[in-house]
Write a protein that holds these residues in place. Structure first.
Motif, PDB file in Angstrom:
ATOM      1  N   ASN A  31       0.830  -1.204   0.000  1.00 24.94           N
ATOM      2  CA  ASN A  31       0.000   0.000   0.000  1.00 24.94           C
ATOM      3  C   ASN A  31       0.865   1.256   0.000  1.00 24.94           C
ATOM      4  O   ASN A  31       0.534   2.245  -0.649  1.00 24.94           O
ATOM      5  CB  ASN A  31      -0.938  -0.010   1.210  1.00 24.94           C
ATOM      6  CG  ASN A  31      -1.975   1.083   1.139  1.00 24.94           C
ATOM      7  OD1 ASN A  31      -2.491   1.400   0.075  1.00 24.94           O
ATOM      8  ND2 ASN A  31      -2.265   1.677   2.278  1.00 24.94           N
ATOM      9  N   ALA A  32       1.982   1.213   0.719  1.00 21.59           N
ATOM     10  CA  ALA A  32       2.881   2.366   0.752  1.00 21.59           C
ATOM     11  C   ALA A  32       3.645   2.518  -0.561  1.00 21.59           C
ATOM     12  O   ALA A  32       3.803   3.632  -1.078  1.00 21.59           O
ATOM     13  CB  ALA A  32       3.861   2.230   1.909  1.00 21.59           C
ATOM     14  N   ILE A  33       4.117   1.415  -1.111  1.00 20.49           N
ATOM     15  CA  ILE A  33       4.901   1.479  -2.350  1.00 20.49           C
ATOM     16  C   ILE A  33       4.045   1.948  -3.518  1.00 20.49           C
ATOM     17  O   ILE A  33       4.473   2.754  -4.336  1.00 20.49           O
ATOM     18  CB  ILE A  33       5.538   0.098  -2.656  1.00 20.49           C
ATOM     19  CG1 ILE A  33       6.635  -0.196  -1.643  1.00 20.49           C
ATOM     20  CG2 ILE A  33       6.085   0.051  -4.076  1.00 20.49           C
ATOM     21  CD1 ILE A  33       7.247  -1.573  -1.774  1.00 20.49           C
ATOM     22  N   TYR A  34       2.817   1.427  -3.593  1.00 21.24           N
ATOM     23  CA  TYR A  34       1.948   1.769  -4.712  1.00 21.24           C
ATOM     24  C   TYR A  34       0.995   2.905  -4.359  1.00 21.24           C
ATOM     25  O   TYR A  34      -0.148   2.945  -4.805  1.00 21.24           O
ATOM     26  CB  TYR A  34       1.163   0.531  -5.157  1.00 21.24           C
ATOM     27  CG  TYR A  34       2.055  -0.543  -5.738  1.00 21.24           C
ATOM     28  CD1 TYR A  34       2.636  -0.368  -6.982  1.00 21.24           C
ATOM     29  CD2 TYR A  34       2.328  -1.701  -5.026  1.00 21.24           C
ATOM     30  CE1 TYR A  34       3.465  -1.333  -7.519  1.00 21.24           C
ATOM     31  CE2 TYR A  34       3.154  -2.679  -5.545  1.00 21.24           C
ATOM     32  CZ  TYR A  34       3.716  -2.486  -6.791  1.00 21.24           C
ATOM     33  OH  TYR A  34       4.538  -3.435  -7.317  1.00 21.24           O
ATOM     34  N   SER A  35       1.485   3.869  -3.611  1.00 19.14           N
ATOM     35  CA  SER A  35       0.640   4.997  -3.204  1.00 19.14           C
ATOM     36  C   SER A  35       0.226   5.868  -4.378  1.00 19.14           C
ATOM     37  O   SER A  35      -0.739   6.624  -4.279  1.00 19.14           O
ATOM     38  CB  SER A  35       1.361   5.843  -2.156  1.00 19.14           C
ATOM     39  OG  SER A  35       2.539   6.380  -2.701  1.00 19.14           O
ATOM     40  N   ASP A  36       0.933   5.755  -5.519  1.00 21.01           N
ATOM     41  CA  ASP A  36       0.568   6.535  -6.696  1.00 21.01           C
ATOM     42  C   ASP A  36      -0.600   5.903  -7.457  1.00 21.01           C
ATOM     43  O   ASP A  36      -1.228   6.569  -8.278  1.00 21.01           O
ATOM     44  CB  ASP A  36       1.771   6.672  -7.640  1.00 21.01           C
ATOM     45  CG  ASP A  36       2.886   7.488  -7.015  1.00 21.01           C
ATOM     46  OD1 ASP A  36       2.583   8.266  -6.080  1.00 21.01           O
ATOM     47  OD2 ASP A  36       4.042   7.340  -7.437  1.00 21.01           O
ATOM     48  N   GLU A  37      -0.874   4.636  -7.196  1.00 24.22           N
ATOM     49  CA  GLU A  37      -1.979   3.951  -7.873  1.00 24.22           C
ATOM     50  C   GLU A  37      -3.310   4.439  -7.327  1.00 24.22           C
ATOM     51  O   GLU A  37      -3.378   5.088  -6.280  1.00 24.22           O
ATOM     52  CB  GLU A  37      -1.860   2.434  -7.678  1.00 24.22           C
ATOM     53  CG  GLU A  37      -0.652   1.821  -8.333  1.00 24.22           C
ATOM     54  CD  GLU A  37      -0.666   1.947  -9.844  1.00 24.22           C
ATOM     55  OE1 GLU A  37      -1.744   1.820 -10.461  1.00 24.22           O
ATOM     56  OE2 GLU A  37       0.408   2.198 -10.416  1.00 24.22           O
ATOM     57  N   SER A  38      -4.362   4.074  -8.025  1.00 20.06           N
ATOM     58  CA  SER A  38      -5.711   4.472  -7.627  1.00 20.06           C
ATOM     59  C   SER A  38      -6.045   3.924  -6.234  1.00 20.06           C
ATOM     60  O   SER A  38      -5.683   2.791  -5.890  1.00 20.06           O
ATOM     61  CB  SER A  38      -6.726   3.931  -8.634  1.00 20.06           C
ATOM     62  OG  SER A  38      -8.033   4.104  -8.156  1.00 20.06           O
ATOM     63  N   LEU A  39      -6.723   4.739  -5.450  1.00 18.62           N
ATOM     64  CA  LEU A  39      -7.115   4.328  -4.105  1.00 18.62           C
ATOM     65  C   LEU A  39      -7.998   3.084  -4.148  1.00 18.62           C
ATOM     66  O   LEU A  39      -7.878   2.200  -3.305  1.00 18.62           O
ATOM     67  CB  LEU A  39      -7.840   5.474  -3.390  1.00 18.62           C
ATOM     68  CG  LEU A  39      -8.341   5.180  -1.986  1.00 18.62           C
ATOM     69  CD1 LEU A  39      -7.165   4.877  -1.059  1.00 18.62           C
ATOM     70  CD2 LEU A  39      -9.150   6.347  -1.445  1.00 18.62           C
ATOM     71  N   LEU A  40      -8.867   2.990  -5.133  1.00 15.62           N
ATOM     72  CA  LEU A  40      -9.762   1.843  -5.258  1.00 15.62           C
ATOM     73  C   LEU A  40      -8.969   0.549  -5.387  1.00 15.62           C
ATOM     74  O   LEU A  40      -9.260  -0.445  -4.710  1.00 15.62           O
ATOM     75  CB  LEU A  40     -10.687   2.025  -6.463  1.00 15.62           C
ATOM     76  CG  LEU A  40     -11.606   0.843  -6.771  1.00 15.62           C
ATOM     77  CD1 LEU A  40     -12.603   0.647  -5.628  1.00 15.62           C
ATOM     78  CD2 LEU A  40     -12.317   1.044  -8.084  1.00 15.62           C
ATOM     79  N   TYR A  41      -7.956   0.534  -6.242  1.00 17.42           N
ATOM     80  CA  TYR A  41      -7.144  -0.666  -6.443  1.00 17.42           C
ATOM     81  C   TYR A  41      -6.395  -1.049  -5.171  1.00 17.42           C
ATOM     82  O   TYR A  41      -6.282  -2.225  -4.821  1.00 17.42           O
ATOM     83  CB  TYR A  41      -6.158  -0.481  -7.593  1.00 17.42           C
ATOM     84  CG  TYR A  41      -6.819  -0.278  -8.937  1.00 17.42           C
ATOM     85  CD1 TYR A  41      -7.967  -0.974  -9.288  1.00 17.42           C
ATOM     86  CD2 TYR A  41      -6.297   0.619  -9.851  1.00 17.42           C
ATOM     87  CE1 TYR A  41      -8.572  -0.788 -10.513  1.00 17.42           C
ATOM     88  CE2 TYR A  41      -6.889   0.813 -11.087  1.00 17.42           C
ATOM     89  CZ  TYR A  41      -8.042   0.104 -11.411  1.00 17.42           C
ATOM     90  OH  TYR A  41      -8.628   0.300 -12.621  1.00 17.42           O
ATOM     91  N   ARG A  42      -5.873  -0.033  -4.490  1.00 15.17           N
ATOM     92  CA  ARG A  42      -5.139  -0.319  -3.255  1.00 15.17           C
ATOM     93  C   ARG A  42      -6.060  -0.865  -2.179  1.00 15.17           C
ATOM     94  O   ARG A  42      -5.706  -1.790  -1.458  1.00 15.17           O
ATOM     95  CB  ARG A  42      -4.417   0.933  -2.758  1.00 15.17           C
ATOM     96  CG  ARG A  42      -3.258   1.329  -3.660  1.00 15.17           C
ATOM     97  CD  ARG A  42      -2.455   2.466  -3.115  1.00 15.17           C
ATOM     98  NE  ARG A  42      -3.258   3.685  -3.097  1.00 15.17           N
ATOM     99  CZ  ARG A  42      -3.231   4.578  -2.118  1.00 15.17           C
ATOM    100  NH1 ARG A  42      -2.450   4.410  -1.084  1.00 15.17           N
ATOM    101  NH2 ARG A  42      -3.983   5.648  -2.176  1.00 15.17           N
ATOM    102  N   VAL A  43      -7.277  -0.312  -2.062  1.00 14.42           N
ATOM    103  CA  VAL A  43      -8.240  -0.803  -1.067  1.00 14.42           C
ATOM    104  C   VAL A  43      -8.628  -2.239  -1.386  1.00 14.42           C
ATOM    105  O   VAL A  43      -8.689  -3.097  -0.491  1.00 14.42           O
ATOM    106  CB  VAL A  43      -9.477   0.119  -1.011  1.00 14.42           C
ATOM    107  CG1 VAL A  43     -10.602  -0.524  -0.228  1.00 14.42           C
ATOM    108  CG2 VAL A  43      -9.106   1.454  -0.404  1.00 14.42           C
TER     109      VAL A  43
END
Length: 122
Positions: A31-43
């Motif tokens: 979640n920290a590494i891919y913080s640039d990705e969409s919030l939806l995908y990370r959730v």
């Protein structure tokens, strides 16, 4: 169940708990590494990894005991006789009135003691 009874830890349970910790760590770090990705995908990713971690944890001895505890607790909750809406309303009114009465009593006692202290001190 007696809480004083020691359960034997199987090596497989230890491996499962390490796997659970690793999955949680992957969720947090990912979640920290891919913080640039969409919030939806990370959730979605964190939720999927959380379900995997809980699923693995529930297969351990502690997880099975916890699952049994939850089932037994839910069975007890079903046995509870809940108050009706009218009983709840009446009880709420009684509590509010009691709080107001006690508040007024304390207010007047405070005023009385304040007046007495002022009288004594001058």
């Amino acid at each position: 169940m007696n809480s004083n009874i020691e359960t034997q830890k199987s090596p497989l349970d230890i491996v499962k708990w390490v796997l659970v910790a690793a999955v949680v760590a992957v969720a947090v770090v990912g979640n920290a590494i891919y913080s640039d990705e969409s919030l939806l995908y990370r959730v979605i990713a964190v939720l999927v990894l959380s379900v995997v971690a809980v699923g693995v944890a529930l297969t351990t001895e502690h997880g099975k005991r916890f699952s049994q505890f939850v089932r037994m607790s839910w069975a007890e909750v079903k046995k509870v006789v809940w108050p009706t809406r009218e009983e709840t309303r009446q009880t709420t009114v009684i509590v509010i009135v009691a709080v107001l009465i006690v508040g007024l009593i304390l207010y007047f006692l405070d005023m009385l003691f304040g007046w007495l202290v002022k009288l004594l001190i001058g």
